[in-house]
Structure formats: structure tokens, C-alpha cells
Write a protein that holds these residues in place. Structure first.
Motif, PDB file in Angstrom:
ATOM      1  N   LEU A   5      10.861   0.064  -1.201  1.00 63.31           N
ATOM      2  CA  LEU A   5      10.559   0.489  -2.786  1.00 63.31           C
ATOM      3  C   LEU A   5       9.643   1.655  -2.535  1.00 63.31           C
ATOM      4  N   THR A   6       9.034   2.300  -1.655  1.00 66.64           N
ATOM      5  CA  THR A   6       9.409   3.575  -1.382  1.00 66.64           C
ATOM      6  C   THR A   6      10.465   4.053  -0.927  1.00 66.64           C
ATOM      7  N   TYR A   7      10.944   3.177   0.487  1.00 61.83           N
ATOM      8  CA  TYR A   7      12.011   3.703   0.749  1.00 61.83           C
ATOM      9  C   TYR A   7      13.222   4.020  -0.236  1.00 61.83           C
ATOM     10  N   MET A   8      13.385   3.365  -1.561  1.00 64.71           N
ATOM     11  CA  MET A   8      14.162   3.908  -2.153  1.00 64.71           C
ATOM     12  C   MET A   8      13.872   4.808  -3.141  1.00 64.71           C
ATOM     13  N   SER A   9      12.480   4.820  -3.383  1.00 64.18           N
ATOM     14  CA  SER A   9      11.916   5.601  -4.348  1.00 64.18           C
ATOM     15  C   SER A   9      11.894   6.613  -3.631  1.00 64.18           C
ATOM     16  N   GLU A  10      11.826   7.708  -2.047  1.00 68.09           N
ATOM     17  CA  GLU A  10      12.199   8.747  -1.905  1.00 68.09           C
ATOM     18  C   GLU A  10      13.917   9.157  -1.536  1.00 68.09           C
ATOM     19  N   LEU A  11      14.475   8.041  -1.622  1.00 65.72           N
ATOM     20  CA  LEU A  11      16.147   8.633  -1.692  1.00 65.72           C
ATOM     21  C   LEU A  11      16.513   9.005  -2.723  1.00 65.72           C
ATOM     22  N   LEU A  12      16.076   8.151  -3.545  1.00 64.00           N
ATOM     23  CA  LEU A  12      16.701   8.681  -4.830  1.00 64.00           C
ATOM     24  C   LEU A  12      15.556   9.197  -5.661  1.00 64.00           C
ATOM     25  N   GLN A  13      14.907   9.941  -4.791  1.00 61.68           N
ATOM     26  CA  GLN A  13      13.874  11.138  -5.645  1.00 61.68           C
ATOM     27  C   GLN A  13      13.038  10.287  -6.994  1.00 61.68           C
ATOM     28  N   ILE A  14      13.330   9.181  -7.023  1.00 61.21           N
ATOM     29  CA  ILE A  14      12.511   8.152  -8.413  1.00 61.21           C
ATOM     30  C   ILE A  14      11.346   7.706  -8.240  1.00 61.21           C
ATOM     31  N   PRO A  15       9.922   9.113  -8.421  1.00 62.87           N
ATOM     32  CA  PRO A  15       8.817   9.118  -8.232  1.00 62.87           C
ATOM     33  C   PRO A  15       8.167   7.917  -8.843  1.00 62.87           C
ATOM     34  N   VAL A  16       7.432   7.160  -7.874  1.00 65.80           N
ATOM     35  CA  VAL A  16       6.695   5.543  -8.282  1.00 65.80           C
ATOM     36  C   VAL A  16       5.284   5.898  -7.620  1.00 65.80           C
ATOM     37  N   LYS A  17       4.640   5.054  -7.549  1.00 67.98           N
ATOM     38  CA  LYS A  17       3.188   4.727  -7.630  1.00 67.98           C
ATOM     39  C   LYS A  17       2.937   3.044  -7.947  1.00 67.98           C
ATOM     40  N   ILE A  18       2.702   3.362  -6.156  1.00 68.93           N
ATOM     41  CA  ILE A  18       2.205   2.064  -5.799  1.00 68.93           C
ATOM     42  C   ILE A  18       1.171   1.214  -5.742  1.00 68.93           C
ATOM     43  N   HIS A  19       0.484   0.366  -6.620  1.00 70.11           N
ATOM     44  CA  HIS A  19      -0.827  -0.261  -6.484  1.00 70.11           C
ATOM     45  C   HIS A  19      -0.835  -1.859  -6.311  1.00 70.11           C
ATOM     46  N   ALA A  20      -1.560  -1.800  -5.510  1.00 67.76           N
ATOM     47  CA  ALA A  20      -1.473  -2.987  -4.790  1.00 67.76           C
ATOM     48  C   ALA A  20      -2.989  -3.753  -4.321  1.00 67.76           C
ATOM     49  N   LEU A  21      -2.846  -5.198  -4.832  1.00 64.82           N
ATOM     50  CA  LEU A  21      -4.363  -5.414  -3.725  1.00 64.82           C
ATOM     51  C   LEU A  21      -4.021  -6.577  -2.058  1.00 64.82           C
ATOM     52  N   TRP A  22      -5.470  -5.852  -1.713  1.00 64.11           N
ATOM     53  CA  TRP A  22      -5.409  -6.882  -0.712  1.00 64.11           C
ATOM     54  C   TRP A  22      -5.966  -7.965  -0.687  1.00 64.11           C
ATOM     55  N   HIS A  23      -6.013  -9.224  -0.128  1.00 67.27           N
ATOM     56  CA  HIS A  23      -6.471 -10.735  -0.062  1.00 67.27           C
ATOM     57  C   HIS A  23      -6.805 -10.290   1.291  1.00 67.27           C
ATOM     58  N   ALA A  24      -6.385 -10.339   2.388  1.00 69.19           N
ATOM     59  CA  ALA A  24      -6.633 -10.294   3.636  1.00 69.19           C
ATOM     60  C   ALA A  24      -5.410 -10.604   4.486  1.00 69.19           C
ATOM     61  N   GLY A  25      -5.838 -10.618   6.349  1.00 66.17           N
ATOM     62  CA  GLY A  25      -4.364  -9.840   6.837  1.00 66.17           C
ATOM     63  C   GLY A  25      -5.385 -10.142   7.885  1.00 66.17           C
ATOM     64  N   SER A  26      -4.072  -9.806   9.216  1.00 70.33           N
ATOM     65  CA  SER A  26      -4.500 -10.073  10.843  1.00 70.33           C
ATOM     66  C   SER A  26      -6.095  -9.801  11.295  1.00 70.33           C
ATOM     67  N   TYR A  27      -6.385  -8.050  10.523  1.00 77.03           N
ATOM     68  CA  TYR A  27      -7.603  -7.737  11.280  1.00 77.03           C
ATOM     69  C   TYR A  27      -8.392  -8.853  10.645  1.00 77.03           C
ATOM     70  N   ASP A  28      -8.839 -10.313   9.609  1.00 82.80           N
ATOM     71  CA  ASP A  28      -9.368 -10.873   9.616  1.00 82.80           C
ATOM     72  C   ASP A  28      -9.065 -11.619  10.951  1.00 82.80           C
ATOM     73  N   PRO A  29     -10.009 -11.384  11.540  1.00 84.96           N
ATOM     74  CA  PRO A  29      -9.300 -12.663  12.504  1.00 84.96           C
ATOM     75  C   PRO A  29      -9.630 -14.086  12.902  1.00 84.96           C
ATOM     76  N   HIS A  30     -10.578 -14.559  11.436  1.00 83.64           N
ATOM     77  CA  HIS A  30     -10.493 -15.637  10.411  1.00 83.64           C
ATOM     78  C   HIS A  30      -9.656 -16.353   9.418  1.00 83.64           C
ATOM     79  N   ASP A  31      -8.575 -15.505   9.352  1.00 81.52           N
ATOM     80  CA  ASP A  31      -7.558 -15.200   8.877  1.00 81.52           C
ATOM     81  C   ASP A  31      -6.633 -16.470   9.007  1.00 81.52           C
ATOM     82  N   PHE A  32      -5.556 -16.649   8.782  1.00 83.86           N
ATOM     83  CA  PHE A  32      -5.172 -17.651   9.902  1.00 83.86           C
ATOM     84  C   PHE A  32      -4.153 -16.157   9.831  1.00 83.86           C
ATOM     85  N   LEU A  33      -3.572 -15.459   9.760  1.00 78.61           N
ATOM     86  CA  LEU A  33      -2.877 -14.135  10.038  1.00 78.61           C
ATOM     87  C   LEU A  33      -3.346 -13.823  12.036  1.00 78.61           C
TER      88      LEU A  33
END
Length: 274
Positions: free
Chosen positions: A13-41
Motif C-alpha cells: 500500500l505504501t509503495y503504490m501510494s508513493e508511486l501514484l502520489q495518492i496520500p494515505v495514512k496507515i494505522h495498524a495494531l501490533w499484537h506480537a512479533g519476532s521481537y518477543d522470544p516467547h511468541d511463535f515467531l
């Protein structure tokens, strides 16, 4: 809005927003990731460069990164940000601490709130290494006077699960990974006492009366050393359940106010709209 920040589509989405010069604001919720050693990632992939670079890219592409607890913000920042960058991201709004949009849970569980209680203890988490279900199963052997149920051992419908919550006196956790913890909140909404270790997000979410010492369940070996203490704690909690109901209700209200409503997210969306 991406309801899970671990989503490669936001880079597209960011890629296409930049290429087409269509302004987009992205909001996203973090649940977990590889940075948590006990998460499956974190457990299965760890700190391989590709996964860390991917998460760093996601964070960069997202304009507003939402985390449910300060514990989660700190854990993420310890891997990806130095203290000055962390402070700058918080001040700019790139990192936002907000509750999750779960205001509906109180009305969903209301029909199960005044059910007859029985000496039932629930393990409502998924069966995974970081949830330490083996501790719960051993507790069941040690305390046969109580009913212990691992919810994922049964193929429960939503109604059946909510009924068990309504009948339970205790919802138990020995988790090694938790960035929010929905099931213990669900239990509190129907007057089941959350019994959680004093670690992870639980530390900032729960009053002291609902937390037991973290070292009791830091591992199965540690649990064996402290098994009698934890068993005694469960017996005392069960014995004095009726005296704790009002405190559970107060705790549920605090959790709803601080962690299970999306005011922080909605306020940020309102700012952007203006």
C-alpha cells in the motif's frame, strides 16, 4: 487501518501510494512479533535478519503504530529503537498506547454474568509452549477437589465457552507471552477471578491481589519448587471467593477503561480527520 501490523500488504500500500502520489495514512495494531522470544515467531524464527528487517519495514511504513500496553511498547522498542528514537516516536504519535476495540465484550457476556458458580478453574488459552498448560494439568492432579478445564481440550462453541466462563470461579494463567490477555478479561467480566503471574502485560493491567509471584511459574522446574505455594494460593482464593467478587468487578471496570476500549485509536483517527 490494519488490524494486525504483521501484514506485508501495508508495504504494498505504501509503495503504490508513493508511486501514484495518492496520500494515505496507515494505522495498524501490533499484537506480537519476532521481537518477543516467547511468541511463535520469536520461538520458531528468532532474530533472523529477514524477519527483523520485515518488522522494521512494517513499522516504518505505518504512520500510527498502536500497542495495547506499555510492556509491549518497551519490548518492541528494546529491539528496534534507541531511547531517544522511542521518545520521539511516542511524542510524534508514531507509537500510540491504546486499548483494543473490545467495548462489545461486556454486553456479549452480560447473559453469563449471574450464573451459578461452581468450584471450576479454567485454562482459556491456546495450547502452546508459551502458555505452559502442563503446569495447569499438574495443578489438577494436586487439587482433585476442584474441577480443572483446559478449554481447547474440548471443541466448544462460543456459547459453551461463555457458559464455562460464567460458571468458573478462577481463570488461570502461567503465560510466558502476553501483550494484552483477552481471556482473563473475559473471565473478570463474569466474576471469575483472574489468577495471573506478576510479569508481562499483566503487571501493569492487574491489581496486586490478582497477581502471584512471577517466579512460581517462570518454568515448569520453578513451578515444581513452588507448587505447594501456588496450590495454597488457589485453595485460599477458592475458599474466600465470595469476598473477592466486588474486587473482581472493580478490576473489570479498570481493565475496560484502560485496556479494552479503543479511545486512543479513535482519538487519533479524529485528529487525522480534522
Amino acid at each position: 487501518i490494519f488490524t494486525d501490523a504483521w501484514h506485508p500488504g501495508l508495504v504494498n500500500l505504501t509503495y503504490m501510494s508513493e508511486l501514484l502520489q495518492i496520500p494515505v495514512k496507515i494505522h495498524a495494531l501490533w499484537h506480537a512479533g519476532s521481537y518477543d522470544p516467547h511468541d511463535f515467531l520469536g520461538r520458531l524464527i528468532g532474530d533472523k535478519p529477514w524477519v527483523r528487517d520485515a518488522e522494521r519495514s512494517f513499522f516504518g511504513a505505518i504512520d500510527y503504530n498502536y500497542f495495547a500496553t506499555d510492556f509491549h511498547i518497551d519490548m518492541f522498542s528494546d529491539v528496534f529503537l534507541d531511547p531517544l528514537n522511542k521518545k520521539a516516536c511516542i511524542n510524534s504519535g508514531k507509537i500510540v498506547r491504546t486499548g483494543w476495540p473490545m467495548e462489545y465484550m461486556a454486553s456479549t457476556l452480560a447473559p453469563y454474568k449471574n450464573m451459578a458458580k461452581r468450584d471450576l478453574i479454567l485454562f482459556p488459552h491456546r495450547i502452546a509452549p508459551e502458555k505452559q498448560v502442563e503446569i495447569f494439568r499438574d495443578l489438577a492432579d494436586q487439587l482433585p477437589q476442584y474441577e480443572f478445564v483446559v478449554c481447547q481440550d474440548r471443541q466448544l462453541t462460543k456459547t459453551e465457552y461463555h457458559t464455562l466462563l460464567g460458571q468458573a470461579k478462577i481463570v488461570f494463567s502461567a503465560n510466558l507471552q502476553e501483550t494484552l490477555g483477552i481471556s482473563c478479561y473475559e473471565g473478570a467480566l463474569v466474576d471469575a477471578i483472574p489468577m495471573v503471574p506478576d510479569r508481562l502485560s499483566y503487571t501493569e493491567m492487574y491489581e496486586d491481589g490478582f497477581k502471584y509471584p512471577s517466579h512460581w511459574t517462570e518454568s515448569y522446574e520453578s513451578y515444581i519448587k513452588h507448587r505447594q505455594e501456588l496450590c495454597h494460593h488457589i485453595v485460599v482464593t477458592m475458599t474466600h471467593y465470595e469476598k473477592r467478587v466486588e474486587l473482581v468487578q472493580q478490576q473489570a471496570q479498570q481493565l475496560t477503561k484502560r485496556f479494552f476500549n479503543a479511545n486512543g485509536l479513535l482519538n487519533k483517527l479524529s485528529e487525522y480527520k480534522k
